[in-house]
Design an enzyme around this catalytic site. Structure first.
Site, PDB file in Angstrom:
ATOM      1  N   GLN A 127     -23.687   0.021  18.171  1.00  0.00           N
ATOM      2  CA  GLN A 127     -22.593  -0.654  17.840  1.00  0.00           C
ATOM      3  C   GLN A 127     -21.466   0.107  17.401  1.00  0.00           C
ATOM      4  O   GLN A 127     -21.408   1.194  16.878  1.00  0.00           O
ATOM      5  CB  GLN A 127     -23.120  -1.254  16.313  1.00  0.00           C
ATOM      6  CG  GLN A 127     -22.183  -2.316  15.877  1.00  0.00           C
ATOM      7  CD  GLN A 127     -22.158  -3.483  16.414  1.00  0.00           C
ATOM      8  OE1 GLN A 127     -22.827  -3.975  17.076  1.00  0.00           O
ATOM      9  NE2 GLN A 127     -20.690  -3.870  16.554  1.00  0.00           N
ATOM     10  N   ASP A 168     -24.581  -3.076  27.115  1.00  0.00           N
ATOM     11  CA  ASP A 168     -23.154  -3.268  26.918  1.00  0.00           C
ATOM     12  C   ASP A 168     -22.227  -2.945  28.123  1.00  0.00           C
ATOM     13  O   ASP A 168     -21.229  -3.249  28.226  1.00  0.00           O
ATOM     14  CB  ASP A 168     -22.558  -2.374  25.576  1.00  0.00           C
ATOM     15  CG  ASP A 168     -22.561  -3.323  24.253  1.00  0.00           C
ATOM     16  OD1 ASP A 168     -22.599  -4.730  24.450  1.00  0.00           O
ATOM     17  OD2 ASP A 168     -22.957  -2.709  23.437  1.00  0.00           O
ATOM     18  N   LYS A 193     -26.594 -10.421  15.714  1.00  0.00           N
ATOM     19  CA  LYS A 193     -27.277  -9.947  16.971  1.00  0.00           C
ATOM     20  C   LYS A 193     -28.777 -10.103  16.749  1.00  0.00           C
ATOM     21  O   LYS A 193     -29.787 -10.644  17.837  1.00  0.00           O
ATOM     22  CB  LYS A 193     -26.761  -8.611  17.431  1.00  0.00           C
ATOM     23  CG  LYS A 193     -25.410  -8.791  18.067  1.00  0.00           C
ATOM     24  CD  LYS A 193     -24.791  -7.312  18.173  1.00  0.00           C
ATOM     25  CE  LYS A 193     -23.312  -7.536  18.588  1.00  0.00           C
ATOM     26  NZ  LYS A 193     -22.685  -6.070  18.855  1.00  0.00           N
TER      27      LYS A 193
END
Ligand code: NAP
Length: 286
Positions: free
Chosen positions: A92, A115, A48
């Protein structure tokens, strides 16, 4: 049978993100919180951040041991929420078991919730608000289907899996009463009986269970579209790993009209949508 090229579509999105950042001379930034030493998580974070560099997004990594206290993470999120130089916050997953994921995602400022896991964003997705931040993998899958002109409207879509991360938001998005959606969706999980008889009826089958090569040709309707979300590591004797999906690609592919491979299918789309969401967060915060 056509193999869906996730890398090609993802690269187009990354190109658009990069061009907009350069053209408008934007200073876009993503903060990444990584707790623990899960090998796959570290690999995803690396990938990422590499893509961030590629599209001119500044990424900042905050790394913690697996023993990190919940309050340490909550305090860091507080600090990042108040930091005008940070547009988006990524935590994460998976977090160490003693940390309550729900508390962590509730703490992230909804406009920095890259997210889309904060309950405000999840609620906006549920209610069909246009300004929701859509979770990266579900919106990535929908973007892939659109890119290949695979019609969703009135199709029977079966999703195997019911995670908050992928399956539930995807279900909600696919059934929205909006021109491009209006699908009929069936959700299956580990308590579903006669799974094969249900998946065999699907025009589009989306699998997100985390079980290597689980879906074989007896689960598939001829001519259907198969989207494989799974990422499973198969370790070889020399301790190197091979990545496979939840679908037994070689066994199934000739029955499908379209199929995503693993790797190079859904995975690259998740990362591309993360960076697109980072840009969306930047605009929300300015
Ligand atoms: P998850 O939290 O791993 O949960 C797995 C889901 O699959 C659960 O809902 C479980 O049912 C269901 N399941 C497990 N075995 C089943 C079976 N035999 N029959 C029917 N359902 C079964 O789900 P996730 O986070 O969505 O992850 C799924 C997979 O996708 C993993 O391999 C993950 O690494 C991968 N993933 C990939 C991407 C990407 O970008 N490609 C993104 C996210 C996740 P119960 O609820 O009943 O336990």
């Amino acid at each position: 049978m056509k193999i869906i090229n996730g890398i090609e579509i993802a690269d187009n999105i990354l190109e658009d993100v990069k061009n907009e950042i350069i053209k408008k001379n934007l200073k876009v930034s993503l903060a990444v919180i990584l707790a623990g030493d899960d090998f796959a998580s570290k690999t995803y974070v690396k990938m990422k951040r590499k893509k961030c560099t590629l599209v001119n997004i500044n990424s900042y990594l905050f790394e913690y041991p697996s023993s990190v206290g919940e309050n340490t993470i909550l305090d860091k999120i507080d600090e990042l929420n108040n930091d005008k130089n940070i547009d988006a916050i990524l935590v994460q997953l998976p977090l160490p078991k003693h940390i309550d994921e729900k508390k962590i995602f509730s703490k992230i400022n909804p406009s920095k919730d890259v997210d889309g896991f904060n309950p405000i964003n999840a609620g906006k997705v549920l209610l069909g608000y246009d300004d929701a931040i859509f979770p990266c993998t579900p919106i990535g899958i929908i973007t892939l289907l659109k890119a290949y002109k695979i019609d969703i409207t009135s199709k029977h879509i079966t999703i195997v899996g019911r995670s908050n991360l992928v399956a539930k938001p995807l279900l909600i998005m696919l059934i929205q009463k909006k021109k491009e959606f209006n699908a009929t969706v069936t959700i299956c999980h580990s308590y579903t009986k006669n799974l094969k008889s249900i998946t065999k009826k699907a025009d589009i089958l989306i699998v997100a269970i985390g079980k290597a090569n689980f879906i074989t040709k007896d689960f598939i309707k001829k001519g259907s579209v198969v989207i494989d979300v799974g990422i499973n590591y198969i370790y070889k004797n020399d301790s190197t790993a091979k990545i496979v999906g939840d679908v037994d690609f070689e066994n199934v592919k000739d029955l499908c009209s379209y199929i995503t491979p693993v790797p190079k299918g859904v995975g690259p789309m998740t990362i591309a949508m993360l960076l697109k969401n980072t840009l969306i967060c930047h605009k929300k915060n300015k």
